[in-house]
Motif scaffolding. Structure first.
Motif, mmCIF file in Angstrom:
data_model
loop_
_atom_site.group_PDB
_atom_site.id
_atom_site.type_symbol
_atom_site.label_atom_id
_atom_site.label_comp_id
_atom_site.label_asym_id
_atom_site.label_seq_id
_atom_site.Cartn_x
_atom_site.Cartn_y
_atom_site.Cartn_z
ATOM 1 N N ASN A 30 26.641 40.348 -10.746
ATOM 2 C CA ASN A 30 26.205 39.511 -9.508
ATOM 3 C C ASN A 30 26.168 37.731 -9.577
ATOM 4 O O ASN A 30 26.013 37.400 -8.640
ATOM 5 C CB ASN A 30 24.776 39.892 -9.141
ATOM 6 C CG ASN A 30 24.732 41.428 -8.730
ATOM 7 O OD1 ASN A 30 25.321 42.018 -7.904
ATOM 8 N ND2 ASN A 30 24.429 42.244 -9.709
ATOM 9 N N THR A 33 28.107 36.141 -6.611
ATOM 10 C CA THR A 33 27.740 36.620 -5.372
ATOM 11 C C THR A 33 27.303 35.229 -4.650
ATOM 12 O O THR A 33 26.865 34.429 -5.168
ATOM 13 C CB THR A 33 26.691 37.585 -5.393
ATOM 14 O OG1 THR A 33 25.460 37.058 -5.956
ATOM 15 C CG2 THR A 33 26.966 38.971 -5.901
ATOM 16 N N TYR A 35 24.579 34.749 -3.089
ATOM 17 C CA TYR A 35 23.161 34.299 -3.400
ATOM 18 C C TYR A 35 23.223 33.810 -4.650
ATOM 19 O O TYR A 35 22.646 32.480 -4.816
ATOM 20 C CB TYR A 35 22.333 35.498 -3.222
ATOM 21 C CG TYR A 35 20.879 35.046 -3.534
ATOM 22 C CD1 TYR A 35 20.073 34.708 -2.816
ATOM 23 C CD2 TYR A 35 20.115 35.765 -4.926
ATOM 24 C CE1 TYR A 35 18.674 34.490 -2.863
ATOM 25 C CE2 TYR A 35 18.974 35.559 -5.129
ATOM 26 C CZ TYR A 35 18.276 34.784 -4.183
ATOM 27 O OH TYR A 35 17.140 34.436 -4.637
ATOM 28 N N TYR A 76 15.222 34.608 -0.404
ATOM 29 C CA TYR A 76 16.279 35.311 0.138
ATOM 30 C C TYR A 76 16.542 35.066 1.749
ATOM 31 O O TYR A 76 17.434 35.727 2.357
ATOM 32 C CB TYR A 76 15.915 36.918 0.005
ATOM 33 C CG TYR A 76 15.671 37.398 -1.422
ATOM 34 C CD1 TYR A 76 16.966 37.414 -2.251
ATOM 35 C CD2 TYR A 76 14.738 37.170 -2.081
ATOM 36 C CE1 TYR A 76 16.792 37.918 -3.540
ATOM 37 C CE2 TYR A 76 14.637 37.297 -3.562
ATOM 38 C CZ TYR A 76 15.587 37.815 -4.165
ATOM 39 O OH TYR A 76 15.653 37.978 -5.459
ATOM 40 N N PHE A 79 19.805 34.177 3.542
ATOM 41 C CA PHE A 79 20.855 34.811 3.399
ATOM 42 C C PHE A 79 20.820 36.051 4.023
ATOM 43 O O PHE A 79 21.578 36.484 4.700
ATOM 44 C CB PHE A 79 20.934 35.316 1.734
ATOM 45 C CG PHE A 79 21.136 34.163 1.029
ATOM 46 C CD1 PHE A 79 22.563 33.526 0.760
ATOM 47 C CD2 PHE A 79 20.042 32.972 0.455
ATOM 48 C CE1 PHE A 79 22.935 32.429 0.131
ATOM 49 C CE2 PHE A 79 20.309 31.856 -0.166
ATOM 50 C CZ PHE A 79 21.642 31.703 -0.316
ATOM 51 N N VAL A 80 19.597 36.790 4.179
ATOM 52 C CA VAL A 80 19.205 37.703 5.081
ATOM 53 C C VAL A 80 19.576 37.640 6.257
ATOM 54 O O VAL A 80 20.150 38.447 7.090
ATOM 55 C CB VAL A 80 17.967 38.390 4.697
ATOM 56 C CG1 VAL A 80 17.659 39.606 5.600
ATOM 57 C CG2 VAL A 80 17.480 38.875 3.167
ATOM 58 N N LEU A 96 27.352 39.230 -0.677
ATOM 59 C CA LEU A 96 26.115 37.998 -0.539
ATOM 60 C C LEU A 96 25.153 38.472 -1.419
ATOM 61 O O LEU A 96 24.683 37.556 -2.206
ATOM 62 C CB LEU A 96 25.482 38.720 0.934
ATOM 63 C CG LEU A 96 24.303 38.005 1.434
ATOM 64 C CD1 LEU A 96 24.894 36.751 1.673
ATOM 65 C CD2 LEU A 96 23.850 38.626 2.818
ATOM 66 N N PHE A 97 24.950 39.460 -1.820
ATOM 67 C CA PHE A 97 23.972 39.928 -2.863
ATOM 68 C C PHE A 97 24.415 40.579 -3.939
ATOM 69 O O PHE A 97 23.787 40.686 -5.202
ATOM 70 C CB PHE A 97 22.627 40.749 -2.397
ATOM 71 C CG PHE A 97 21.699 39.764 -1.227
ATOM 72 C CD1 PHE A 97 21.111 38.764 -1.811
ATOM 73 C CD2 PHE A 97 21.664 40.057 -0.046
ATOM 74 C CE1 PHE A 97 20.178 37.919 -0.835
ATOM 75 C CE2 PHE A 97 20.957 39.633 0.826
ATOM 76 C CZ PHE A 97 20.198 38.269 0.584
ATOM 77 N N SER A 98 25.571 41.435 -3.736
ATOM 78 C CA SER A 98 26.003 41.957 -4.786
ATOM 79 C C SER A 98 27.740 42.138 -4.435
ATOM 80 O O SER A 98 27.905 41.888 -3.145
ATOM 81 C CB SER A 98 25.447 43.455 -4.930
ATOM 82 O OG SER A 98 25.922 44.205 -3.667
#
Length: 112
Positions: A30, A33, A35, A76, A79-80, A96-98
């Motif tokens: 990750n 990514t 994030y 987070y 990003f969310v 984005l997160f993975s």
């Protein structure tokens, strides 16, 4: 960190080794990514990795444990929010997160 002080030494060692291997796999998978690359809360960790790299297991674990604190939703949130943008652009949520595109989004009451 020492897991489960009630375990016999051999089991404690096995659990620690397995936990470390899993954590290394998660970090490396990750690290690129969006994030991990842009979250302000990970800036010091990114700086440490820029100096030390990701190749040496013990160093990467030490950098992670020294520079990544538990985070709340605030880290987070920006990003969310990309999932709610209209239109939601694939390029904004990919990796984005993975790695890749998300399979599903799950909402939680954020209680434990």
């Amino acid at each position: 960190p020492v897991p489960c002080n009630s375990l016999i030494p051999r089991l404690r060692t096995l659990l620690t080794e397995k936990t470390d291997r899993l954590l290394l796999r998660i970090i490396r998978a990750n690290f690129s990514t969006q994030y991990a690359s842009h979250a302000p809360s990970l800036a010091v960790f990114r700086d440490a990795v820029a100096v030390h790299g990701t190749e040496v297991d013990d160093t990467l674990l030490q950098d992670f444990r020294s520079h990544v604190a538990l985070m709340d939703y605030g880290s987070y949130k920006p990003f969310v929010a990309k999932f709610n943008e209209q239109p939601c652009k694939e390029s904004e949520v990919e990796n984005l997160f993975s790695p890749g595109l998300p399979f599903a989004l799950v909402f939680s009451s954020t209680t434990s």
